[in-house]
Design a protein around this motif. Structure first.
Motif, short mmCIF file in Angstrom:
data_model
loop_
_atom_site.label_atom_id
_atom_site.label_comp_id
_atom_site.label_asym_id
_atom_site.label_seq_id
_atom_site.Cartn_x
_atom_site.Cartn_y
_atom_site.Cartn_z
N PHE A 10 0.85 -1.19 0.00
CA PHE A 10 0.00 0.00 0.00
C PHE A 10 0.88 1.24 0.00
CE2 PHE A 10 -2.80 -2.99 2.48
CZ PHE A 10 -3.79 -3.10 1.51
N VAL A 11 0.34 2.33 -0.53
CA VAL A 11 1.04 3.61 -0.47
C VAL A 11 0.14 4.61 0.26
CG1 VAL A 11 2.03 5.53 -1.77
CG2 VAL A 11 2.31 3.19 -2.59
N VAL A 12 0.64 5.11 1.39
CA VAL A 12 -0.05 6.18 2.13
C VAL A 12 0.84 7.40 2.04
CG1 VAL A 12 -0.89 6.95 4.39
CG2 VAL A 12 -1.10 4.54 3.75
N GLU A 13 0.31 8.51 1.54
CA GLU A 13 1.13 9.72 1.41
C GLU A 13 0.91 10.64 2.61
OE1 GLU A 13 -0.57 10.00 -2.90
OE2 GLU A 13 0.95 11.57 -2.68
N ASP A 14 2.01 10.95 3.30
CA ASP A 14 1.94 11.99 4.33
C ASP A 14 2.09 13.32 3.61
OD1 ASP A 14 2.28 13.86 6.31
OD2 ASP A 14 3.53 12.59 7.58
N ALA A 15 0.93 13.88 3.24
CA ALA A 15 0.89 15.16 2.54
C ALA A 15 0.52 16.26 3.53
CB ALA A 15 -0.11 15.09 1.39
N ALA A 16 0.92 16.07 4.80
CA ALA A 16 0.56 17.02 5.86
C ALA A 16 0.93 18.46 5.47
CB ALA A 16 1.22 16.63 7.18
N CYS A 17 2.09 18.60 4.85
CA CYS A 17 2.58 19.94 4.47
C CYS A 17 2.17 20.33 3.06
CB CYS A 17 4.11 19.96 4.51
SG CYS A 17 4.81 19.67 6.12
N ALA A 18 1.45 19.47 2.37
CA ALA A 18 1.43 19.57 0.91
C ALA A 18 0.10 20.01 0.30
CB ALA A 18 1.86 18.24 0.30
N ILE A 19 -0.80 20.59 1.10
CA ILE A 19 -2.04 21.05 0.46
C ILE A 19 -1.68 22.17 -0.54
CG2 ILE A 19 -2.64 22.68 2.33
CD1 ILE A 19 -5.24 20.64 0.40
N GLY A 20 -2.16 22.02 -1.77
CA GLY A 20 -1.83 22.99 -2.82
C GLY A 20 -0.64 22.59 -3.67
N SER A 21 0.07 21.51 -3.30
CA SER A 21 1.25 21.08 -4.08
C SER A 21 0.85 20.03 -5.11
CB SER A 21 2.29 20.42 -3.17
OG SER A 21 3.07 21.36 -2.51
N THR A 22 1.46 20.16 -6.30
CA THR A 22 1.18 19.18 -7.35
C THR A 22 2.49 18.64 -7.91
OG1 THR A 22 1.15 20.97 -8.98
CG2 THR A 22 -0.99 20.29 -8.08
N LEU A 23 2.38 17.47 -8.52
CA LEU A 23 3.50 16.87 -9.25
C LEU A 23 2.97 16.52 -10.64
CD1 LEU A 23 6.35 15.53 -9.45
CD2 LEU A 23 5.32 13.47 -8.48
N ASN A 24 3.59 17.07 -11.68
CA ASN A 24 3.09 16.91 -13.06
C ASN A 24 1.61 17.24 -13.14
OD1 ASN A 24 5.68 15.89 -13.54
ND2 ASN A 24 5.01 13.78 -13.22
N GLY A 25 1.18 18.25 -12.41
CA GLY A 25 -0.20 18.71 -12.49
C GLY A 25 -1.18 17.93 -11.62
N GLN A 26 -0.73 16.85 -11.00
CA GLN A 26 -1.62 16.05 -10.14
C GLN A 26 -1.37 16.40 -8.68
OE1 GLN A 26 -1.45 11.81 -10.91
NE2 GLN A 26 -2.53 11.29 -9.02
N HIS A 27 -2.46 16.61 -7.93
CA HIS A 27 -2.30 17.03 -6.53
C HIS A 27 -1.64 15.93 -5.69
CE1 HIS A 27 -2.95 18.93 -2.70
NE2 HIS A 27 -3.41 20.02 -3.33
N LEU A 28 -0.68 16.31 -4.85
CA LEU A 28 -0.06 15.35 -3.94
C LEU A 28 -1.13 14.81 -2.99
CD1 LEU A 28 3.35 17.07 -3.11
CD2 LEU A 28 2.79 15.46 -4.94
N GLY A 29 -0.94 13.56 -2.59
CA GLY A 29 -1.93 12.91 -1.73
C GLY A 29 -2.90 12.06 -2.54
N THR A 30 -2.89 12.25 -3.88
CA THR A 30 -3.84 11.49 -4.72
C THR A 30 -3.13 10.42 -5.55
OG1 THR A 30 -3.72 12.97 -6.64
CG2 THR A 30 -5.30 13.54 -4.92
N PHE A 31 -1.85 10.22 -5.31
CA PHE A 31 -1.11 9.21 -6.09
C PHE A 31 -1.28 7.81 -5.49
CE2 PHE A 31 0.88 13.10 -7.41
CZ PHE A 31 1.32 12.87 -8.71
N GLY A 32 -1.27 7.72 -4.18
CA GLY A 32 -1.28 6.42 -3.51
C GLY A 32 -2.69 5.96 -3.18
N ASP A 33 -2.79 4.98 -2.27
CA ASP A 33 -4.10 4.48 -1.86
C ASP A 33 -4.84 5.51 -1.01
OD1 ASP A 33 -4.05 1.50 -2.70
OD2 ASP A 33 -2.08 1.87 -1.79
N ILE A 34 -4.08 6.19 -0.14
CA ILE A 34 -4.67 7.18 0.76
C ILE A 34 -3.69 8.34 0.91
CG2 ILE A 34 -5.58 7.61 3.08
CD1 ILE A 34 -6.30 4.76 3.39
N GLY A 35 -4.22 9.57 0.96
CA GLY A 35 -3.40 10.75 1.24
C GLY A 35 -3.88 11.44 2.51
N CYS A 36 -2.93 12.01 3.25
CA CYS A 36 -3.24 12.62 4.55
C CYS A 36 -2.76 14.07 4.57
CB CYS A 36 -2.53 11.86 5.66
SG CYS A 36 -3.00 10.12 5.71
#
Ligand SMILES: *Cc1c(COP(=O)(O)O)cnc(C)c1O
Length: 370
Positions: free
Chosen positions: A152-178
């Motif tokens: 499983f991939v859980v992203e700790d995106a605690a600091c990352a609201i508003g951040s994207t990678l290649n246009g996709q919002h962080l926290g949405t790549f894995g199974d769950i984002g936080c």
């Protein structure tokens, strides 16, 4: 005093909170759902559930995936300890991987090594990358490794609201984002957080773990499992809705200020600067001091000049309280260096270029007289 950061609260947030107070509906309800829909639109995630903190989000994410005793979770060596606490409190073992010296995020090469060399009894179930300071971890490589090893991939995106990678919002790549909405982050509700996922079965579990283990059938509550209460109040969600509306502008301002820091500090041999990448939110601007410099001295000289600075985040294996819980590799030289020599500089969209000029000039003077 130039504070490291300060929450950007205006009359709009105050009025939104006052409206909720007058409504009499204080716990999670209509405002919470409105905030969740806004987060879903903003992040492009399938579903979002607001919770009481970023730490609660991490804990709920791991519980929803069934992670507990007998399991191991791969985490970066350099992070705020909440990442690792969530793993340990769930009953699982953290496996620590060192980070990249420029992005401060977990190094995928070391994830592979950790998997190949793991000798513990525990089964590796998940990888938990942190988007440190809003900078994207190397998600494409991490997803490849995870699918190869069925993790499983859980992203700790605690600091990352508003951040994207290649246009996709962080926290949405894995199974769950936080996400976290602590006042030190880009969007605040005082305390707060959110869990996002595109998997409806997981979202159902997330809801249970947020709310006493309850499910509802035709409005009738049923307690499915022992669980705690991690709901966000509607007072807080009202702030969140307003804050989310301002975040894109805030990120624009911050990236302008970050490039100003880069321009002014880029030639200083006693510092190394953080990586820049399109899409990062610049939640924190952390430089790394040369090993010849004594950080406490630098921090105190800057404080005397009215500038607040601090360490950026912790090296988990250098914290004695984690020693009994960390198995396997404990050599994380890069995390250690970032922990001991990292220096977070003041950055908020409420500052202007002239504030950054003043801070950077003062920093250069302090460095060269230390
Ligand atoms: C802030 C933070 C957390 C914890 O969030 P809280 O809302 O304070 O509980 C977890 N992980 C990282 C990387 C953070 O920066």
């Amino acid at each position: 005093m130039y504070k490291l950061s300060k929450p950007n609260i205006c009359e709009d947030e105050i009025n939104a909170v006052a409206d909720v107070l007058r409504s009499g509906n204080l716990v999670y309800g209509a405002k919470g759902r409105e905030f969740e829909s806004a987060l879903e639109r903003f992040t492009g995630s399938g579903s979002s559930r607001v919770v009481s903190s970023g730490t609660a989000a991490l804990y709920i994410a791991l519980k929803s995936l069934g992670i507990g005793e007998g399991d191991a979770v791969i985490v970066p060596g350099f992070t705020f300890p909440a990442t690792v606490n969530a793993v340990i409190v769930c009953g699982a073992v953290p496996i620590i991987c060192d980070v990249d010296p420029l992005t401060y995020c977990i190094d995928p090469v070391l994830i592979r090594q950790a998997i190949d060399s793991w000798q513990g009894q525990e089964k590796i179930k998940a990888v938990l990358p942190v988007h440190e300071f809003g900078y994207p971890a190397d998600m494409l490589k991490i997803l490849d490794i995870a699918s190869e090893h069925n993790l499983f991939v859980v992203e700790d995106a605690a600091c990352a609201i508003g951040s994207t990678l290649n246009g996709q919002h962080l926290g949405t790549f894995g199974d769950i984002g936080c996400f976290s909405f602590h006042p030190r982050k880009m969007l605040t509700t005082g305390e707060g957080g959110a869990v996002v996922s595109g998997n409806t079965d997981l979202v159902a579990k997330i809801e249970e773990f947020r709310n006493h283990g309850m499910t509802f059938q035709s409005g009738i509550a049923s307690f499915e499992r022992p669980a705690l209460n991690f709901r966000l109040s509607d007072i807080q969600s009202a702030m969140g809705v307003v804050q989310l509306g301002k975040i894109s502008q805030a990120i624009k301002s911050r990236s302008k200020l970050a490039s100003r820091y880069n321009d002014l500090l880029g030639d200083e041999a006693l510092l190394s600067l953080p990586s820049s990448i399109d899409g990062q939110n610049w939640q924190t601007f952390m430089v790394v001091l040369d090993d010849s410099l004594d950080r406490p001295t630098i921090i105190s000289h800057l404080r005397e000049s009215g500038i607040e600075t601090n360490l950026g985040a912790q090296s988990i294996v250098r914290m004695p309280s984690f020693e009994p819980y960390v198995l396997g590799n404990t050599e994380t030289p890069i995390s250690d260096r970032l922990y001991f020599q990292g220096l977070a500089l003041p950055l908020t969209e409420q500052y202007g270029v002239q504030d950054i000029d003043l801070i950077a000039t003062k920093l250069l003077t302090v460095l060269n007289s230390a």
